[in-house]
Motif scaffolding. Structure first.
Motif, PDB file in Angstrom:
ATOM      1  N   GLU A  37      15.618  -5.518  10.798  1.00  0.00           N
ATOM      2  CA  GLU A  37      16.109  -5.670   9.346  1.00  0.00           C
ATOM      3  C   GLU A  37      17.166  -4.702   9.096  1.00  0.00           C
ATOM      4  OE1 GLU A  37      14.596  -4.838   5.018  1.00  0.00           O
ATOM      5  OE2 GLU A  37      13.020  -5.167   6.890  1.00  0.00           O
ATOM      6  N   HIS A  38      18.377  -5.203   8.954  1.00  0.00           N
ATOM      7  CA  HIS A  38      19.338  -4.179   8.452  1.00  0.00           C
ATOM      8  C   HIS A  38      19.248  -3.559   7.286  1.00  0.00           C
ATOM      9  CE1 HIS A  38      23.567  -2.527   8.154  1.00  0.00           C
ATOM     10  NE2 HIS A  38      23.497  -3.247   6.861  1.00  0.00           N
ATOM     11  N   LEU A  39      19.301  -2.195   7.079  1.00  0.00           N
ATOM     12  CA  LEU A  39      19.051  -1.374   6.052  1.00  0.00           C
ATOM     13  C   LEU A  39      20.250  -0.856   5.405  1.00  0.00           C
ATOM     14  CD1 LEU A  39      16.071   0.784   7.203  1.00  0.00           C
ATOM     15  CD2 LEU A  39      16.023  -1.245   5.867  1.00  0.00           C
ATOM     16  N   SER A  40      21.247  -0.256   5.935  1.00  0.00           N
ATOM     17  CA  SER A  40      22.426   0.361   5.162  1.00  0.00           C
ATOM     18  C   SER A  40      23.506   0.478   6.102  1.00  0.00           C
ATOM     19  CB  SER A  40      22.062   1.751   4.650  1.00  0.00           C
ATOM     20  OG  SER A  40      21.701   2.590   5.870  1.00  0.00           O
ATOM     21  N   GLY A  41      24.768   0.513   5.575  1.00  0.00           N
ATOM     22  CA  GLY A  41      26.097   0.788   6.480  1.00  0.00           C
ATOM     23  C   GLY A  41      26.441  -0.585   6.806  1.00  0.00           C
ATOM     24  N   GLU A  42      27.830  -0.815   7.396  1.00  0.00           N
ATOM     25  CA  GLU A  42      28.180  -1.836   7.881  1.00  0.00           C
ATOM     26  C   GLU A  42      27.464  -2.153   9.058  1.00  0.00           C
ATOM     27  OE1 GLU A  42      32.529  -3.878   8.943  1.00  0.00           O
ATOM     28  OE2 GLU A  42      32.575  -2.010   8.092  1.00  0.00           O
ATOM     29  N   LYS A  43      26.844  -3.428   9.131  1.00  0.00           N
ATOM     30  CA  LYS A  43      26.074  -3.820  10.346  1.00  0.00           C
ATOM     31  C   LYS A  43      26.931  -3.849  11.523  1.00  0.00           C
ATOM     32  CE  LYS A  43      22.946  -7.643  11.162  1.00  0.00           C
ATOM     33  NZ  LYS A  43      22.155  -9.010  10.933  1.00  0.00           N
ATOM     34  N   GLY A  44      26.118  -3.355  12.626  1.00  0.00           N
ATOM     35  CA  GLY A  44      26.846  -3.289  13.964  1.00  0.00           C
ATOM     36  C   GLY A  44      27.687  -2.333  14.091  1.00  0.00           C
ATOM     37  N   LYS A  45      27.935  -1.389  12.939  1.00  0.00           N
ATOM     38  CA  LYS A  45      29.071  -0.175  13.130  1.00  0.00           C
ATOM     39  C   LYS A  45      28.434   1.066  13.027  1.00  0.00           C
ATOM     40  CE  LYS A  45      32.204  -3.366  12.873  1.00  0.00           C
ATOM     41  NZ  LYS A  45      32.999  -3.916  13.824  1.00  0.00           N
ATOM     42  N   THR A  46      29.122   2.116  13.300  1.00  0.00           N
ATOM     43  CA  THR A  46      28.648   3.676  13.205  1.00  0.00           C
ATOM     44  C   THR A  46      28.157   3.856  11.872  1.00  0.00           C
ATOM     45  OG1 THR A  46      30.283   4.245  15.011  1.00  0.00           O
ATOM     46  CG2 THR A  46      29.357   5.893  13.503  1.00  0.00           C
ATOM     47  N   GLY A  47      27.090   4.402  11.755  1.00  0.00           N
ATOM     48  CA  GLY A  47      26.208   4.788  10.610  1.00  0.00           C
ATOM     49  C   GLY A  47      25.633   3.795  10.077  1.00  0.00           C
ATOM     50  N   ALA A  48      25.297   2.561  10.947  1.00  0.00           N
ATOM     51  CA  ALA A  48      24.377   1.592  10.170  1.00  0.00           C
ATOM     52  C   ALA A  48      23.219   1.768  10.605  1.00  0.00           C
ATOM     53  CB  ALA A  48      24.977   0.133  10.820  1.00  0.00           C
ATOM     54  N   THR A  49      22.130   1.165   9.534  1.00  0.00           N
ATOM     55  CA  THR A  49      20.533   1.833   9.993  1.00  0.00           C
ATOM     56  C   THR A  49      19.894   0.370   9.874  1.00  0.00           C
ATOM     57  OG1 THR A  49      20.239   2.010   7.680  1.00  0.00           O
ATOM     58  CG2 THR A  49      20.818   4.052   9.083  1.00  0.00           C
ATOM     59  N   SER A  50      18.809   0.387  10.775  1.00  0.00           N
ATOM     60  CA  SER A  50      18.187  -0.919  11.085  1.00  0.00           C
ATOM     61  C   SER A  50      16.706  -0.517  10.810  1.00  0.00           C
ATOM     62  CB  SER A  50      18.328  -1.995  11.820  1.00  0.00           C
ATOM     63  OG  SER A  50      19.821  -2.573  11.869  1.00  0.00           O
ATOM     64  N   LYS A  51      15.818  -1.421  10.554  1.00  0.00           N
ATOM     65  CA  LYS A  51      14.224  -1.089  10.886  1.00  0.00           C
ATOM     66  C   LYS A  51      13.845  -2.035  11.755  1.00  0.00           C
ATOM     67  CE  LYS A  51      11.131  -2.676   7.873  1.00  0.00           C
ATOM     68  NZ  LYS A  51      10.225  -2.824   6.860  1.00  0.00           N
ATOM     69  N   LEU A  52      13.517  -1.606  12.933  1.00  0.00           N
ATOM     70  CA  LEU A  52      12.947  -2.163  14.216  1.00  0.00           C
ATOM     71  C   LEU A  52      11.262  -2.470  14.012  1.00  0.00           C
ATOM     72  CD1 LEU A  52      15.221  -0.692  16.930  1.00  0.00           C
ATOM     73  CD2 LEU A  52      15.564  -2.842  15.521  1.00  0.00           C
ATOM     74  N   THR A  53      10.726  -3.370  14.251  1.00  0.00           N
ATOM     75  CA  THR A  53       9.242  -3.689  14.380  1.00  0.00           C
ATOM     76  C   THR A  53       9.004  -3.773  15.728  1.00  0.00           C
ATOM     77  OG1 THR A  53       9.367  -4.156  11.914  1.00  0.00           O
ATOM     78  CG2 THR A  53       7.390  -4.829  13.258  1.00  0.00           C
ATOM     79  N   TYR A  54       7.904  -3.254  16.327  1.00  0.00           N
ATOM     80  CA  TYR A  54       7.488  -3.823  17.642  1.00  0.00           C
ATOM     81  C   TYR A  54       6.037  -3.935  17.429  1.00  0.00           C
ATOM     82  CZ  TYR A  54      11.725  -2.185  19.548  1.00  0.00           C
ATOM     83  OH  TYR A  54      13.372  -2.210  19.919  1.00  0.00           O
ATOM     84  N   LYS A  55       5.173  -4.501  18.451  1.00  0.00           N
ATOM     85  CA  LYS A  55       3.860  -4.568  18.443  1.00  0.00           C
ATOM     86  C   LYS A  55       3.482  -4.339  19.899  1.00  0.00           C
ATOM     87  CE  LYS A  55      -0.189  -7.308  17.649  1.00  0.00           C
ATOM     88  NZ  LYS A  55      -0.716  -8.393  16.851  1.00  0.00           N
ATOM     89  N   MET A  56       2.732  -3.249  20.260  1.00  0.00           N
ATOM     90  CA  MET A  56       2.136  -2.892  21.713  1.00  0.00           C
ATOM     91  C   MET A  56       0.753  -2.834  21.469  1.00  0.00           C
ATOM     92  SD  MET A  56       4.656   0.105  23.139  1.00  0.00           S
ATOM     93  CE  MET A  56       6.259  -0.284  23.732  1.00  0.00           C
ATOM     94  N   GLY A  57       0.177  -3.788  22.270  1.00  0.00           N
ATOM     95  CA  GLY A  57      -1.256  -4.079  22.155  1.00  0.00           C
ATOM     96  C   GLY A  57      -1.739  -4.585  20.770  1.00  0.00           C
ATOM     97  N   LYS A  58      -2.528  -4.156  20.213  1.00  0.00           N
ATOM     98  CA  LYS A  58      -2.947  -4.539  18.999  1.00  0.00           C
ATOM     99  C   LYS A  58      -2.117  -3.604  17.662  1.00  0.00           C
ATOM    100  CE  LYS A  58      -7.349  -6.580  19.946  1.00  0.00           C
ATOM    101  NZ  LYS A  58      -8.046  -6.203  20.952  1.00  0.00           N
ATOM    102  N   ARG A  59      -1.313  -2.925  18.039  1.00  0.00           N
ATOM    103  CA  ARG A  59      -0.801  -2.021  17.048  1.00  0.00           C
ATOM    104  C   ARG A  59       0.738  -2.392  16.759  1.00  0.00           C
ATOM    105  NH1 ARG A  59       1.235   3.425  16.988  1.00  0.00           N
ATOM    106  NH2 ARG A  59       1.935   3.042  19.437  1.00  0.00           N
ATOM    107  N   GLU A  60       1.047  -2.537  15.512  1.00  0.00           N
ATOM    108  CA  GLU A  60       2.273  -2.461  15.188  1.00  0.00           C
ATOM    109  C   GLU A  60       2.951  -1.210  14.841  1.00  0.00           C
ATOM    110  OE1 GLU A  60       4.030  -5.601  11.967  1.00  0.00           O
ATOM    111  OE2 GLU A  60       2.814  -6.948  13.416  1.00  0.00           O
ATOM    112  N   PHE A  61       4.201  -0.978  15.189  1.00  0.00           N
ATOM    113  CA  PHE A  61       4.810   0.114  14.706  1.00  0.00           C
ATOM    114  C   PHE A  61       6.400  -0.132  14.373  1.00  0.00           C
ATOM    115  CE2 PHE A  61       5.257   0.264  19.319  1.00  0.00           C
ATOM    116  CZ  PHE A  61       6.807   0.744  19.328  1.00  0.00           C
ATOM    117  N   GLU A  62       7.136   0.643  13.520  1.00  0.00           N
ATOM    118  CA  GLU A  62       8.144   0.426  12.982  1.00  0.00           C
ATOM    119  C   GLU A  62       9.028   1.808  13.306  1.00  0.00           C
ATOM    120  OE1 GLU A  62       7.793   0.214   8.950  1.00  0.00           O
ATOM    121  OE2 GLU A  62       7.286  -1.999   8.991  1.00  0.00           O
TER     122      GLU A  62
END
Length: 150
Positions: A37-62
């Motif tokens: 999920e894109h959070l801030s800055g120009e998407k795909g450019k220097t300074g851009a931030t995104s939230k990544l979500t993963y699942k490992m086993g039964k645990r979800e983390f961001e």
């Protein structure tokens, strides 16, 4: 904790970078990837931030990904900030004389809280995970293999 890994991909650098730079492809080479999920800055450019979500086993983390330097097709540097783990990653893409691409990934991990113990006791686990992502990306880039089919 710091380490550097590299892998040769049997594909031209521009193709490798194009596949890596497409967030739609992340699910094909990063096991456990759920969303970006894109959070801030120009998407795909220097300074851009995104939230990544993963699942490992039964645990979800961001984690929060920040693009700290973008010089494609040569390099992309990122940071990943998760609970008690901070990862600085420098990725370089070299064109080889045989037409293939060498992906070099320099990683630095900083731990806090409980993860300090994990980083101390299991440093190989982080390197092993990084190498697994690199091998899965190689299989995707070369043969179109997706981790979703496993």
């Amino acid at each position: 904790m710091e380490y550097t890994l590299d892998i040769e991909i049997k594909s031209p650098r521009n193709e490798v970078v194009k596949k890596m730079d497409n967030e739609e492809n992340m699910k094909h080479w990063q096991k456990g990837f759920i969303s970006m999920e894109h959070l801030s800055g120009e998407k795909g450019k220097t300074g851009a931030t995104s939230k990544l979500t993963y699942k490992m086993g039964k645990r979800e983390f961001e984690m929060i990904e920040t693009i700290t330097m973008l010089d494609l097709p040569d390099a992309i540097h990122l940071t990943f900030d998760a609970k008690n783990v901070y990862n600085i990653q420098e990725n370089y893409f070299e064109e080889l004389p045989n037409g293939n691409t060498k992906w070099i990934s320099k990683n630095e991990f900083r731990f806090s809280g409980f993860m300090k113990i994990m980083g101390f006791l299991m440093p190989g686990a982080f390197k092993k995970q990084s190498l697994a992502y690199m091998k899965d990306f190689k299989a995707f880039a070369e043969e179109g293999k997706s981790v979703l089919n496993h």
